[in-house]
Scaffold this motif. Structure first.
Motif, mmCIF file in Angstrom:
data_model
loop_
_atom_site.group_PDB
_atom_site.id
_atom_site.type_symbol
_atom_site.label_atom_id
_atom_site.label_comp_id
_atom_site.label_asym_id
_atom_site.label_seq_id
_atom_site.Cartn_x
_atom_site.Cartn_y
_atom_site.Cartn_z
ATOM 1 N N TYR A 203 -8.676 15.349 -3.325
ATOM 2 C CA TYR A 203 -8.324 16.638 -1.652
ATOM 3 C C TYR A 203 -6.849 16.697 -1.850
ATOM 4 C CZ TYR A 203 -10.400 13.703 0.949
ATOM 5 O OH TYR A 203 -10.392 12.771 2.117
ATOM 6 N N TYR A 204 -6.161 16.030 -1.952
ATOM 7 C CA TYR A 204 -4.857 15.551 -1.822
ATOM 8 C C TYR A 204 -4.070 15.597 -2.519
ATOM 9 C CZ TYR A 204 -6.300 16.107 3.509
ATOM 10 O OH TYR A 204 -6.728 16.443 4.263
ATOM 11 N N HIS A 205 -4.717 14.326 -4.001
ATOM 12 C CA HIS A 205 -4.047 13.785 -4.808
ATOM 13 C C HIS A 205 -4.651 13.893 -6.383
ATOM 14 C CE1 HIS A 205 -3.519 10.627 -1.841
ATOM 15 N NE2 HIS A 205 -2.378 11.506 -1.877
ATOM 16 N N GLY A 206 -4.943 15.036 -6.207
ATOM 17 C CA GLY A 206 -5.963 15.470 -7.428
ATOM 18 C C GLY A 206 -7.047 15.282 -8.704
ATOM 19 N N LYS A 207 -7.211 15.375 -9.529
ATOM 20 C CA LYS A 207 -8.416 15.227 -10.189
ATOM 21 C C LYS A 207 -8.107 13.761 -10.630
ATOM 22 C CE LYS A 207 -8.308 20.115 -11.729
ATOM 23 N NZ LYS A 207 -8.986 20.777 -12.928
ATOM 24 N N HIS B 32 0.844 -1.190 0.229
ATOM 25 C CA HIS B 32 0.266 0.302 0.279
ATOM 26 C C HIS B 32 1.421 1.119 0.112
ATOM 27 C CE1 HIS B 32 -2.894 3.011 2.498
ATOM 28 N NE2 HIS B 32 -3.223 2.692 1.538
ATOM 29 N N THR B 33 0.744 2.297 -0.951
ATOM 30 C CA THR B 33 1.569 3.624 -0.945
ATOM 31 C C THR B 33 -0.033 4.315 -1.780
ATOM 32 O OG1 THR B 33 1.737 2.659 -3.792
ATOM 33 C CG2 THR B 33 3.359 2.547 -1.990
ATOM 34 N N GLU B 34 0.963 5.509 -1.386
ATOM 35 C CA GLU B 34 -0.149 6.361 -1.751
ATOM 36 C C GLU B 34 0.212 8.331 -2.362
ATOM 37 O OE1 GLU B 34 1.212 9.745 0.206
ATOM 38 O OE2 GLU B 34 2.652 7.852 0.032
ATOM 39 N N ARG B 35 1.346 7.650 -3.767
ATOM 40 C CA ARG B 35 2.338 9.229 -4.496
ATOM 41 C C ARG B 35 1.243 9.306 -5.334
ATOM 42 N NH1 ARG B 35 4.465 12.195 -1.379
ATOM 43 N NH2 ARG B 35 2.994 11.692 -0.623
ATOM 44 N N VAL B 36 -0.010 8.949 -5.406
ATOM 45 C CA VAL B 36 -0.516 9.139 -6.956
ATOM 46 C C VAL B 36 -0.400 10.608 -7.676
ATOM 47 C CG1 VAL B 36 -2.582 9.190 -7.959
ATOM 48 C CG2 VAL B 36 -2.576 7.436 -6.312
ATOM 49 N N ALA B 37 -0.143 11.151 -6.488
ATOM 50 C CA ALA B 37 0.152 12.351 -7.535
ATOM 51 C C ALA B 37 1.968 12.867 -7.998
ATOM 52 C CB ALA B 37 -0.109 13.724 -6.054
ATOM 53 N N ARG B 38 2.358 11.798 -7.631
ATOM 54 C CA ARG B 38 3.801 11.641 -7.968
ATOM 55 C C ARG B 38 4.160 10.285 -8.846
ATOM 56 N NH1 ARG B 38 7.957 13.605 -3.182
ATOM 57 N NH2 ARG B 38 9.013 13.980 -4.874
ATOM 58 N N VAL B 39 4.099 9.932 -9.643
ATOM 59 C CA VAL B 39 3.711 8.793 -10.655
ATOM 60 C C VAL B 39 5.299 8.296 -10.746
ATOM 61 C CG1 VAL B 39 3.998 9.613 -13.113
ATOM 62 C CG2 VAL B 39 3.153 7.859 -12.588
ATOM 63 N N ALA B 40 6.405 9.466 -11.159
ATOM 64 C CA ALA B 40 7.747 8.596 -10.803
ATOM 65 C C ALA B 40 8.059 7.918 -9.589
ATOM 66 C CB ALA B 40 8.778 10.018 -11.101
ATOM 67 N N VAL B 41 7.699 8.431 -8.166
ATOM 68 C CA VAL B 41 7.897 8.045 -7.036
ATOM 69 C C VAL B 41 7.240 6.691 -6.671
ATOM 70 C CG1 VAL B 41 7.635 8.615 -4.597
ATOM 71 C CG2 VAL B 41 8.246 10.836 -6.258
ATOM 72 N N LEU B 42 6.241 6.758 -7.288
ATOM 73 C CA LEU B 42 4.838 5.887 -6.934
ATOM 74 C C LEU B 42 6.477 4.040 -7.733
ATOM 75 C CD1 LEU B 42 2.476 5.023 -6.017
ATOM 76 C CD2 LEU B 42 1.609 5.225 -8.723
ATOM 77 N N THR B 43 6.142 4.796 -9.695
ATOM 78 C CA THR B 43 6.475 3.470 -10.191
ATOM 79 C C THR B 43 8.063 3.113 -9.470
ATOM 80 O OG1 THR B 43 7.408 5.390 -12.268
ATOM 81 C CG2 THR B 43 5.188 4.293 -12.403
#
Length: 428
Positions: free
Chosen positions: A256-260, A222-233
């Protein structure tokens, strides 16, 4: 040709109703439900009628088939303010709630917070009882702790179906004691390549315990870096590089934290193309009442999804419509869906020190928000097939096509083909 038809017919009759990739799960994290019920919270349906017979059967009746519960190592050691935020789920608490979920006929996701309190990207503090252990000792401890928890869950009739080995672990876990210096904690952060060996060894040892005790369960990272896809991948690339054994990519997504939704849609497309893993949104939510003032203007979506019950429903439907375009997305869990302060006497009985306005109940009336009844749409046609379970034993039983379309109850009027009746395939 006749031989080929026989082979195809045999395959159709023997294949399961759904493979894992086709089976989808919807529900929420209900870790505080027993506390709300014990303190007198009054839950009502969308029409204002009191919900009787228990909340879990009610959620099941609304099409939900899975629930998530968090587990802390020793929540009595959590700071007072975090206890007032809902940190109280020790093993006895979780065993009891887990059994209720399983008894209600739902799947259970067990969320290990390998901490005494909230574990998230900026708080991954080592449990107080483990804080002086060396890394080698921690490798043994996380294995033995995970194994013991799962043994006790099984004995309690609460065998988990999905297991999160860590909560929002984008930057590692078990960093050290809460009061440790920043330089000391930094030795465990995964923004440094040297720390990945330590982190992935912890994950492997936790996963080993899961495979041994609950071989049928699926492991979720489980992660939560949807707003930073490079970190996520980069994170999931490391999982592959170090050979971490898991089944499902778990994501937190709060608009409201990770974007549209377009941001999440793009991330899901990337993950589907890059990894051979199912994906679950293990945490999501949207406000039905006021939202915090610290929400950035970029992530304030209230013009599209107003901050009220209907706006929350509109967001939920849009989220589901988008998720259902992604074949590998198999789970959707609403975080803190049970939040409901209605009926509590805050002078003598309360659950948290503040209201959470992104649950699925109105804190001031106890009424279910419209979005609660929208969640089942995530299941699509599977929701209709699920109805077979409620109709078994009634006469006559409904007839369905293999893709879940309901055809009525008169099987005699159907053309030749293969159908589902009473959860079994039938050839006519």
């Amino acid at each position: 040709m006749k031989h080929l038809f026989t082979l195809l017919l045999t395959w159709c009759l023997t294949m399961p109703l759904a493979t894992h990739a086709q089976t989808k799960y919807v529900g929420g994290d209900i870790s505080l439900l027993p506390s709300y019920e014990a303190n007198g919270a009054q839950y009502k349906d969308q029409n204002g009628n009191a919900i009787t017979g228990g909340m879990l059967p009610y959620f099941k009746a609304q099409g939900m088939n899975a629930m998530r519960v968090r587990l802390f190592v020793d929540p009595t050691k959590a700071p007072a303010d975090e206890k007032e935020q809902g940190v109280r789920q020790d093993l006895e608490y979780v065993k009891a709630l887990g059994k209720q979920i399983k008894d209600a006929g739902m799947q259970l996701m067990l969320d290990f917070h390998y901490s005494d309190s909230w574990a998230d990207p900026v708080k991954q503090f080592t449990p107080d009882a483990w804080k002086n252990m060396t890394d080698d000792e921690l490798y043994t401890q996380i294995y033995e702790y995970t194994k013991d928890v799962l043994q006790q869950m099984k004995a309690a009739g609460a065998t988990p179906d999905f297991i999160q080995t860590g909560n929002e672990i984008s930057y590692g876990m078990l960093w050290g004691a809460r009061n440790a210096s920043a330089s000391s904690l930094k030795k465990c952060w995964t923004d440094q390549d040297a720390n990945w060996e330590r982190f992935t060894t912890l994950l492997k040892r936790a996963g080993q315990a899961c495979r041994e005790e609950c071989p049928e369960a699926k492991i979720v990272i489980h992660t939560e870096r949807v707003a930073r896809v490079a970190v996520l991948t980069a994170f999931y690339d490391k999982m592959a590089t170090f050979g971490v054994d898991y089944d499902i990519i778990g994501l937190s997504y709060y608009p409201y934290y990770h974007g549209k939704l377009a941001t999440l849609n793009s991330v899901l497309t990337i993950l589907e193309g890059r990894y051979d893993k199912d994906i679950m949104i293990v945490e999501t939510g949207y406000y039905h009442d006021w939202q915090p003032e610290d929400i950035s203007s970029e992530n304030d979506l209230s013009a599209t999804y107003p901050i009220n019950g209907e706006g929350q429903k509109k967001f939920t439907q849009a989220l589901i419509d988008m998720l259902n375009k992604h074949e590998r997305v198999t789970g959707l869990f609403w975080w803190f869906m049970e939040a409901n302060e209605y009926g509590l006497n805050w002078n003598t009985h309360r659950v948290t020190h503040d209201w959470y306005n992104a649950g699925l109940f109105d804190n001031q009336t106890g009424r279910a928000e419209p979005a609660l009844y929208t969640l089942k749409e995530f299941l699509g046609e599977q929701a209709h097939v699920t109805e077979l379970g409620t109709e078994a034993g009634t006469q006559p039983q409904a007839v369905y096509t293999l893709d879940g379309r309901r055809l009525g109850t008169d099987a005699t009027a159907l053309p030749h083909g293969i159908y589902i009746i009473g959860k079994k395939k039938m050839v006519k």
